[in-house]
Design a protein around this motif. Structure first.
Motif, mmCIF file in Angstrom:
data_model
loop_
_atom_site.group_PDB
_atom_site.id
_atom_site.type_symbol
_atom_site.label_atom_id
_atom_site.label_comp_id
_atom_site.label_asym_id
_atom_site.label_seq_id
_atom_site.Cartn_x
_atom_site.Cartn_y
_atom_site.Cartn_z
ATOM 1 N N ILE A 113 65.568 -31.954 68.625
ATOM 2 C CA ILE A 113 64.339 -32.726 68.083
ATOM 3 C C ILE A 113 64.513 -34.110 68.263
ATOM 4 O O ILE A 113 63.578 -34.887 67.851
ATOM 5 C CB ILE A 113 63.737 -32.169 66.600
ATOM 6 C CG1 ILE A 113 64.597 -32.279 65.721
ATOM 7 C CG2 ILE A 113 63.294 -30.737 66.933
ATOM 8 C CD1 ILE A 113 64.314 -31.946 64.426
ATOM 9 N N GLY A 114 65.542 -34.733 68.601
ATOM 10 C CA GLY A 114 65.838 -36.192 68.411
ATOM 11 C C GLY A 114 66.271 -36.692 67.001
ATOM 12 O O GLY A 114 66.130 -36.073 66.128
ATOM 13 N N ILE A 115 66.756 -37.930 67.510
ATOM 14 C CA ILE A 115 67.247 -38.547 66.082
ATOM 15 C C ILE A 115 66.134 -38.912 65.238
ATOM 16 O O ILE A 115 66.429 -38.855 63.723
ATOM 17 C CB ILE A 115 67.907 -40.119 66.579
ATOM 18 C CG1 ILE A 115 69.123 -39.689 67.264
ATOM 19 C CG2 ILE A 115 68.098 -40.799 65.399
ATOM 20 C CD1 ILE A 115 69.838 -41.015 67.952
ATOM 21 N N TRP A 116 65.126 -39.552 65.576
ATOM 22 C CA TRP A 116 63.995 -39.839 64.520
ATOM 23 C C TRP A 116 63.541 -38.851 63.781
ATOM 24 O O TRP A 116 63.230 -38.743 62.554
ATOM 25 C CB TRP A 116 62.889 -40.532 65.267
ATOM 26 C CG TRP A 116 63.221 -41.778 66.231
ATOM 27 C CD1 TRP A 116 63.513 -41.507 67.602
ATOM 28 C CD2 TRP A 116 64.110 -43.114 65.696
ATOM 29 N NE1 TRP A 116 64.391 -42.788 67.827
ATOM 30 C CE2 TRP A 116 64.256 -43.469 66.887
ATOM 31 C CE3 TRP A 116 64.256 -43.479 64.638
ATOM 32 C CZ2 TRP A 116 65.218 -44.722 66.883
ATOM 33 C CZ3 TRP A 116 64.792 -44.619 64.575
ATOM 34 C CH2 TRP A 116 65.250 -45.358 65.308
ATOM 35 N N ILE A 117 62.979 -37.669 64.324
ATOM 36 C CA ILE A 117 62.526 -36.386 63.738
ATOM 37 C C ILE A 117 63.598 -35.815 62.552
ATOM 38 O O ILE A 117 63.369 -35.344 61.707
ATOM 39 C CB ILE A 117 62.108 -35.450 64.424
ATOM 40 C CG1 ILE A 117 60.768 -36.162 65.190
ATOM 41 C CG2 ILE A 117 61.415 -34.102 63.770
ATOM 42 C CD1 ILE A 117 60.019 -35.105 66.249
ATOM 43 N N THR A 118 64.865 -35.727 63.000
ATOM 44 C CA THR A 118 66.111 -35.201 62.237
ATOM 45 C C THR A 118 66.092 -36.187 61.129
ATOM 46 O O THR A 118 66.434 -35.653 60.074
ATOM 47 C CB THR A 118 67.217 -35.234 63.235
ATOM 48 O OG1 THR A 118 67.196 -34.196 64.412
ATOM 49 C CG2 THR A 118 68.508 -34.782 62.617
ATOM 50 N N SER A 119 65.859 -37.285 61.407
ATOM 51 C CA SER A 119 66.416 -38.493 60.255
ATOM 52 C C SER A 119 65.293 -38.171 59.151
ATOM 53 O O SER A 119 65.369 -38.291 57.926
ATOM 54 C CB SER A 119 66.291 -39.766 60.777
ATOM 55 O OG SER A 119 67.430 -40.088 61.340
ATOM 56 N N VAL A 120 63.926 -37.946 59.901
ATOM 57 C CA VAL A 120 62.917 -37.637 58.834
ATOM 58 C C VAL A 120 63.174 -36.232 57.901
ATOM 59 O O VAL A 120 62.836 -36.244 56.967
ATOM 60 C CB VAL A 120 61.390 -37.590 59.428
ATOM 61 C CG1 VAL A 120 60.392 -36.931 58.460
ATOM 62 C CG2 VAL A 120 61.016 -38.762 60.139
ATOM 63 N N LEU A 121 63.636 -35.512 58.637
ATOM 64 C CA LEU A 121 64.094 -34.180 57.877
ATOM 65 C C LEU A 121 65.395 -34.265 56.892
ATOM 66 O O LEU A 121 65.151 -33.718 55.905
ATOM 67 C CB LEU A 121 64.339 -33.020 58.843
ATOM 68 C CG LEU A 121 63.338 -32.584 60.009
ATOM 69 C CD1 LEU A 121 63.869 -31.526 60.680
ATOM 70 C CD2 LEU A 121 62.235 -31.874 58.918
ATOM 71 N N PHE A 122 66.079 -35.194 57.432
ATOM 72 C CA PHE A 122 67.296 -35.677 56.581
ATOM 73 C C PHE A 122 66.646 -36.226 55.188
ATOM 74 O O PHE A 122 67.190 -35.884 54.063
ATOM 75 C CB PHE A 122 68.184 -36.662 57.230
ATOM 76 C CG PHE A 122 69.580 -36.845 56.591
ATOM 77 C CD1 PHE A 122 70.495 -36.006 56.727
ATOM 78 C CD2 PHE A 122 69.780 -38.131 55.828
ATOM 79 C CE1 PHE A 122 71.717 -36.443 56.105
ATOM 80 C CE2 PHE A 122 71.036 -38.126 55.311
ATOM 81 C CZ PHE A 122 72.272 -37.292 55.631
ATOM 82 N N VAL A 123 65.847 -37.015 55.297
ATOM 83 C CA VAL A 123 65.203 -37.625 54.047
ATOM 84 C C VAL A 123 64.528 -36.770 53.133
ATOM 85 O O VAL A 123 64.890 -36.505 51.855
ATOM 86 C CB VAL A 123 64.092 -38.780 54.432
ATOM 87 C CG1 VAL A 123 63.563 -39.086 52.963
ATOM 88 C CG2 VAL A 123 64.770 -39.952 55.150
ATOM 89 N N VAL A 124 63.865 -35.701 54.068
ATOM 90 C CA VAL A 124 63.150 -34.596 52.938
ATOM 91 C C VAL A 124 64.395 -33.811 52.221
ATOM 92 O O VAL A 124 64.145 -33.415 51.260
ATOM 93 C CB VAL A 124 62.391 -33.768 54.079
ATOM 94 C CG1 VAL A 124 61.699 -32.490 53.344
ATOM 95 C CG2 VAL A 124 61.138 -34.550 54.513
ATOM 96 N N ALA A 125 65.330 -33.443 53.039
ATOM 97 C CA ALA A 125 66.446 -32.818 52.471
ATOM 98 C C ALA A 125 66.903 -33.249 51.059
ATOM 99 O O ALA A 125 67.793 -32.523 50.328
ATOM 100 C CB ALA A 125 67.529 -32.402 53.507
ATOM 101 N N HIS A 126 66.706 -34.478 51.148
ATOM 102 C CA HIS A 126 67.597 -35.367 50.099
ATOM 103 C C HIS A 126 66.428 -35.579 48.886
ATOM 104 O O HIS A 126 66.850 -36.593 48.131
ATOM 105 C CB HIS A 126 68.123 -36.639 50.468
ATOM 106 C CG HIS A 126 69.428 -36.459 51.305
ATOM 107 N ND1 HIS A 126 69.435 -35.952 52.564
ATOM 108 C CD2 HIS A 126 70.793 -36.314 50.810
ATOM 109 C CE1 HIS A 126 70.480 -35.666 52.914
ATOM 110 N NE2 HIS A 126 71.568 -36.123 51.869
ATOM 111 N N THR A 127 65.126 -35.381 49.054
ATOM 112 C CA THR A 127 64.193 -35.324 48.204
ATOM 113 C C THR A 127 64.306 -35.051 46.850
ATOM 114 O O THR A 127 64.348 -35.794 45.598
ATOM 115 C CB THR A 127 62.879 -34.674 48.665
ATOM 116 O OG1 THR A 127 62.589 -35.259 49.694
ATOM 117 C CG2 THR A 127 61.847 -35.040 47.428
#
Length: 189
Positions: A113-127
């Motif tokens: 899914i690429g760097i950008w969407i992965t990074s959004v998911l990374f933020v969500v995982a750290h919520t």
């Protein structure tokens, strides 16, 4: 309140690693190990990871001196005060997060899914860890910081290698958790 120990963090990261392996097995093309070990030769990845970790340590020591009383720094301290940082726990928690999270986000998801969407998911995982319970200045600053760090990890994984990203993530967390433990000890005495 009972503190979150290394065992719980290790269990979460083992679950992340298992999820990563399932995603890799079902959604990636073979050879699986070769796709995870792409990038620069391993000794370069380790050297770059260690070098970045040392630079991060120096920057964090300088940065903390200037931002110790900021709202974001205080919030980060509060968030991590829930962790049991006794003994070797910061090391084990950091290694588990560095390897488990990078395997899932950079090794399994980023190629799909690429760097950008992965990074959004990374933020969500750290919520939950960062207590993102509403949109305010503190949350925006911390979320933006986590997003930028995730993008950096993504580019490191893509252009240097996954092992380097894992090592940099683990070292970043080690420095951060030992810094927080040191600050907590100073404020308690």
């Amino acid at each position: 309140m009972k503190k979150i120990g290394a065992g719980r963090q290790l269990a979460v990261c083992v679950a992340m690693s298992c999820l990563a392996l399932i995603v890799i097995f079902f959604l990636h093309k073979p050879p699986y190990a070769a796709s995870l070990l792409t990038g620069l030769p391993l000794h370069y990845q380790v050297g770059i990871g260690l070098g970045f970790g040392c630079c991060y340590w120096a920057a964090s020591q300088i940065g903390y001196r200037f931002a110790a009383n900021s709202e974001s720094a205080k919030s980060t301290m509060e968030s991590y005060s829930r962790l049991n940082l006794d003994g070797w726990n910061p090391l084990w928690i950091s290694l588990a997060a560095g390897f488990g999270e990078e395997l899932l986000f950079r090794g399994a998801l980023q190629p799909l899914i690429g760097i950008w969407i992965t990074s959004v998911l990374f933020v969500v995982a750290h919520t939950k860890a960062y207590r993102f319970n509403g949109l305010n200045k503190r949350v925006a600053i911390q979320a933006a910081g986590i997003f930028v760090v995730s993008v950096v990890f993504g580019f490191v994984a893509e252009y240097i290698g996954l092992v380097a990203a894992m090592l940099i993530h683990a070292l970043t967390d080690i420095v951060g958790l030992y810094t927080i433990r040191g600050i907590a000890c100073k404020t308690q005495s």
